[in-house]
Design a protein around this motif. Structure first.
Motif, PDB file in Angstrom:
ATOM      1  N   PHE A  22       0.844  -1.189   0.000  1.00 40.50           N
ATOM      2  CA  PHE A  22       0.000   0.000   0.000  1.00 40.50           C
ATOM      3  C   PHE A  22       0.881   1.240   0.000  1.00 40.50           C
ATOM      4  CE2 PHE A  22      -2.575   3.233   2.183  1.00 40.50           C
ATOM      5  CZ  PHE A  22      -3.721   3.179   1.422  1.00 40.50           C
ATOM      6  N   ASP A  23       0.537   2.202  -0.853  1.00 42.40           N
ATOM      7  CA  ASP A  23       1.296   3.451  -0.948  1.00 42.40           C
ATOM      8  C   ASP A  23       0.319   4.612  -0.986  1.00 42.40           C
ATOM      9  OD1 ASP A  23       3.519   5.160  -1.289  1.00 42.40           O
ATOM     10  OD2 ASP A  23       3.242   5.142  -3.456  1.00 42.40           O
ATOM     11  N   LEU A  24       0.268   5.386   0.089  1.00 44.16           N
ATOM     12  CA  LEU A  24      -0.611   6.550   0.169  1.00 44.16           C
ATOM     13  C   LEU A  24       0.199   7.793  -0.171  1.00 44.16           C
ATOM     14  CD1 LEU A  24      -3.391   7.709   0.946  1.00 44.16           C
ATOM     15  CD2 LEU A  24      -2.528   7.935   3.281  1.00 44.16           C
ATOM     16  N   VAL A  25      -0.297   8.585  -1.112  1.00 36.48           N
ATOM     17  CA  VAL A  25       0.390   9.814  -1.515  1.00 36.48           C
ATOM     18  C   VAL A  25      -0.488  11.015  -1.190  1.00 36.48           C
ATOM     19  CG1 VAL A  25       1.754   8.699  -3.307  1.00 36.48           C
ATOM     20  CG2 VAL A  25      -0.479   9.614  -3.875  1.00 36.48           C
TER      21      VAL A  25
ATOM     22  N   ILE B 150      -0.672  -3.732   4.097  1.00 35.23           N
ATOM     23  CA  ILE B 150      -2.039  -3.529   4.578  1.00 35.23           C
ATOM     24  C   ILE B 150      -2.770  -4.864   4.479  1.00 35.23           C
ATOM     25  CG2 ILE B 150      -2.879  -2.780   2.322  1.00 35.23           C
ATOM     26  CD1 ILE B 150      -4.770  -0.855   3.788  1.00 35.23           C
ATOM     27  N   LYS B 151      -3.627  -5.126   5.448  1.00 32.33           N
ATOM     28  CA  LYS B 151      -4.408  -6.367   5.441  1.00 32.33           C
ATOM     29  C   LYS B 151      -5.648  -6.180   4.582  1.00 32.33           C
ATOM     30  CE  LYS B 151      -2.979  -7.339  10.115  1.00 32.33           C
ATOM     31  NZ  LYS B 151      -3.355  -6.997  11.468  1.00 32.33           N
ATOM     32  N   VAL B 152      -5.970  -7.193   3.814  1.00 30.31           N
ATOM     33  CA  VAL B 152      -7.169  -7.188   2.977  1.00 30.31           C
ATOM     34  C   VAL B 152      -7.984  -8.420   3.347  1.00 30.31           C
ATOM     35  CG1 VAL B 152      -8.008  -7.373   0.600  1.00 30.31           C
ATOM     36  CG2 VAL B 152      -6.007  -5.963   1.114  1.00 30.31           C
ATOM     37  N   PRO B 153      -9.272  -8.314   3.620  1.00 34.45           N
ATOM     38  CA  PRO B 153     -10.071  -7.099   3.542  1.00 34.45           C
ATOM     39  C   PRO B 153      -9.867  -6.223   4.773  1.00 34.45           C
ATOM     40  CG  PRO B 153     -11.477  -8.911   4.205  1.00 34.45           C
ATOM     41  CD  PRO B 153     -10.104  -9.481   3.951  1.00 34.45           C
ATOM     42  N   SER B 154      -9.948  -4.949   4.555  1.00 39.66           N
ATOM     43  CA  SER B 154      -9.826  -3.971   5.624  1.00 39.66           C
ATOM     44  C   SER B 154     -10.162  -2.607   5.059  1.00 39.66           C
ATOM     45  CB  SER B 154      -8.410  -3.976   6.199  1.00 39.66           C
ATOM     46  OG  SER B 154      -8.332  -3.120   7.314  1.00 39.66           O
ATOM     47  N   ASN B 155      -9.953  -1.611   5.864  1.00 35.82           N
ATOM     48  CA  ASN B 155     -10.127  -0.227   5.462  1.00 35.82           C
ATOM     49  C   ASN B 155      -8.796   0.457   5.716  1.00 35.82           C
ATOM     50  OD1 ASN B 155     -10.587   2.636   5.843  1.00 35.82           O
ATOM     51  ND2 ASN B 155     -12.762   2.172   5.801  1.00 35.82           N
ATOM     52  N   TRP B 156      -8.244   1.121   4.722  1.00 32.88           N
ATOM     53  CA  TRP B 156      -6.901   1.670   4.896  1.00 32.88           C
ATOM     54  C   TRP B 156      -6.824   2.690   6.020  1.00 32.88           C
ATOM     55  CZ3 TRP B 156      -6.373   6.868   3.591  1.00 32.88           C
ATOM     56  CH2 TRP B 156      -7.276   7.396   2.696  1.00 32.88           C
ATOM     57  N   GLU B 157      -7.936   3.350   6.342  1.00 27.49           N
ATOM     58  CA  GLU B 157      -7.934   4.282   7.473  1.00 27.49           C
ATOM     59  C   GLU B 157      -7.811   3.523   8.799  1.00 27.49           C
ATOM     60  OE1 GLU B 157     -11.527   5.850   6.045  1.00 27.49           O
ATOM     61  OE2 GLU B 157     -10.625   7.766   5.470  1.00 27.49           O
ATOM     62  N   LEU B 158      -8.441   2.358   8.892  1.00 25.06           N
ATOM     63  CA  LEU B 158      -8.324   1.546  10.097  1.00 25.06           C
ATOM     64  C   LEU B 158      -6.946   0.903  10.218  1.00 25.06           C
ATOM     65  CD1 LEU B 158     -11.817  -0.204  10.129  1.00 25.06           C
ATOM     66  CD2 LEU B 158     -11.047   1.740  11.502  1.00 25.06           C
TER      67      LEU B 158
END
Length: 108
Positions: free
Chosen positions: A70-73, A96-104
């Motif tokens: 995961f790469d947040l820009v 990042i774990k999937v399924p999940s929410n990147w904010e969590l």
């Protein structure tokens, strides 16, 4: 004075219309990279598997659950444009774990 106001107002209106250069800010673009509507179903090898209806038992099912890179820009301009390349260097990306929410998962 009235002419000056009209010219200034017209210039302001025109500059706001032309300032919208990003496609994500353009309300007329709403279907880019969108799949057509469809019905979800899965194929099974035989009738017995279909009657049990357990997707995970079908050889045609692939779960996407797991750990993903995961790469947040901060801005769309900073996004990697070659993210689909097989030899992409994602060593600096987070997991990042999937399924999940990147904010969590601690982003955003």
């Amino acid at each position: 004075m009235k002419k000056v106001f009209i010219v200034l107002f017209g210039g302001l209106l025109f500059s706001n219309i032309n300032a919208q250069n990003n496609e994500w800010e353009d309300p007329t673009i709403y279907e880019r990279n969108k799949f057509q509507g469809h019905v979800d179903f899965i194929a099974y090898e035989n009738d017995q598997q279909a009657r049990v209806d357990d997707f995970s038992e079908s050889p045609y099912f692939l779960s996407l659950n797991g750990t993903w890179k995961f790469d947040l820009v901060n801005t769309p301009a900073e996004r990697p444009t070659d993210f689909y390349e097989v030899d992409l260097d994602d060593s600096k990306w987070s997991d990042i774990k999937v399924p999940s929410n990147w904010e969590l998962e601690g982003f955003g």
